[in-house]
Write a protein that holds these residues in place. Structure first.
Motif, mmCIF file in Angstrom:
data_model
loop_
_atom_site.group_PDB
_atom_site.id
_atom_site.type_symbol
_atom_site.label_atom_id
_atom_site.label_comp_id
_atom_site.label_asym_id
_atom_site.label_seq_id
_atom_site.Cartn_x
_atom_site.Cartn_y
_atom_site.Cartn_z
ATOM 1 N N LYS A 2 18.912 21.315 -68.896
ATOM 2 C CA LYS A 2 20.227 21.015 -68.330
ATOM 3 C C LYS A 2 21.182 22.187 -68.531
ATOM 4 O O LYS A 2 21.935 22.552 -67.630
ATOM 5 C CB LYS A 2 20.775 19.756 -68.983
ATOM 6 C CG LYS A 2 21.962 19.183 -68.267
ATOM 7 C CD LYS A 2 22.483 17.961 -68.979
ATOM 8 C CE LYS A 2 21.464 16.842 -68.915
ATOM 9 N NZ LYS A 2 21.961 15.592 -69.483
ATOM 10 N N ILE A 3 21.121 22.805 -69.711
ATOM 11 C CA ILE A 3 22.001 23.933 -70.008
ATOM 12 C C ILE A 3 21.681 25.112 -69.093
ATOM 13 O O ILE A 3 22.581 25.733 -68.526
ATOM 14 C CB ILE A 3 21.842 24.352 -71.487
ATOM 15 C CG1 ILE A 3 22.199 23.210 -72.416
ATOM 16 C CG2 ILE A 3 22.647 25.590 -71.793
ATOM 17 C CD1 ILE A 3 23.638 22.814 -72.386
ATOM 18 N N THR A 58 14.651 14.764 -72.564
ATOM 19 C CA THR A 58 15.581 15.758 -73.080
ATOM 20 C C THR A 58 14.860 16.671 -74.051
ATOM 21 O O THR A 58 14.194 16.220 -74.981
ATOM 22 C CB THR A 58 16.756 15.072 -73.799
ATOM 23 O OG1 THR A 58 17.377 14.178 -72.885
ATOM 24 C CG2 THR A 58 17.764 16.077 -74.290
ATOM 25 N N ASP A 62 18.612 20.993 -75.289
ATOM 26 C CA ASP A 62 19.739 20.204 -74.799
ATOM 27 C C ASP A 62 20.413 19.392 -75.905
ATOM 28 O O ASP A 62 21.454 18.784 -75.668
ATOM 29 C CB ASP A 62 19.267 19.260 -73.689
ATOM 30 C CG ASP A 62 18.847 20.012 -72.442
ATOM 31 O OD1 ASP A 62 19.457 21.053 -72.161
ATOM 32 O OD2 ASP A 62 17.917 19.553 -71.762
#
Length: 132
Positions: A2-3, A58, A62
């Motif tokens: 996600k980052i 995840t 993250d």
């Protein structure tokens, strides 16, 4: 993931702004086109990473409370003895040399590239009807 997706999205916004500024000030088409292509590449990577991050669990990168050791372990399978990149490398080198030397060289490079791609795709394929 996600980052990294967010980083590429912000990078693509920056590249888009810089492409517009560069295009207006310089009026030079090659650099402007290159910057817009870089924007397209960056937005595609960012979208892919963001889309994939929603579909997988995840990761440790993250989680703000994660340690370095939380990301340890197997990352995937990488073929230790594949000869296919060598065929693709020779085919790609011949293809790029064909641009400089003559287009006729592509007749020799295309089969090498196709053989390399075919071999790489089906390297570990074991079908139902495989003969011994």
């Amino acid at each position: 993931m996600k980052i990294q997706g967010k980083m590429f999205i912000w990078l693509s916004v920056f590249i888009l702004v810089m492409a517009c500024v560069y295009g207006v000030w310089s009026k030079e088409p090659a650099g402007t086109t290159a910057l817009f292509l870089a924007f397209g590449l960056s937005i595609m990577i960012g979208f892919y990473l963001g889309f994939t991050a929603r579909r997988v669990d995840t990761g440790a990168q993250d989680n703000k409370e994660a340690d370095v050791a939380d990301d340890a372990g197997e990352l995937g399978f990488f073929s230790p003895h594949s000869w296919q990149p060598l065929a693709l490398g020779f085919g790609g080198a011949l293809a790029f040399a064909g641009v400089a030397i003559g287009w006729w060289l592509l007749y020799f490079s295309a089969p090498l590239i196709l053989i390399g791609i075919w071999g790489w795709v089906f390297e570990y394929y074991r079908g139902e009807n495989r003969t011994q």
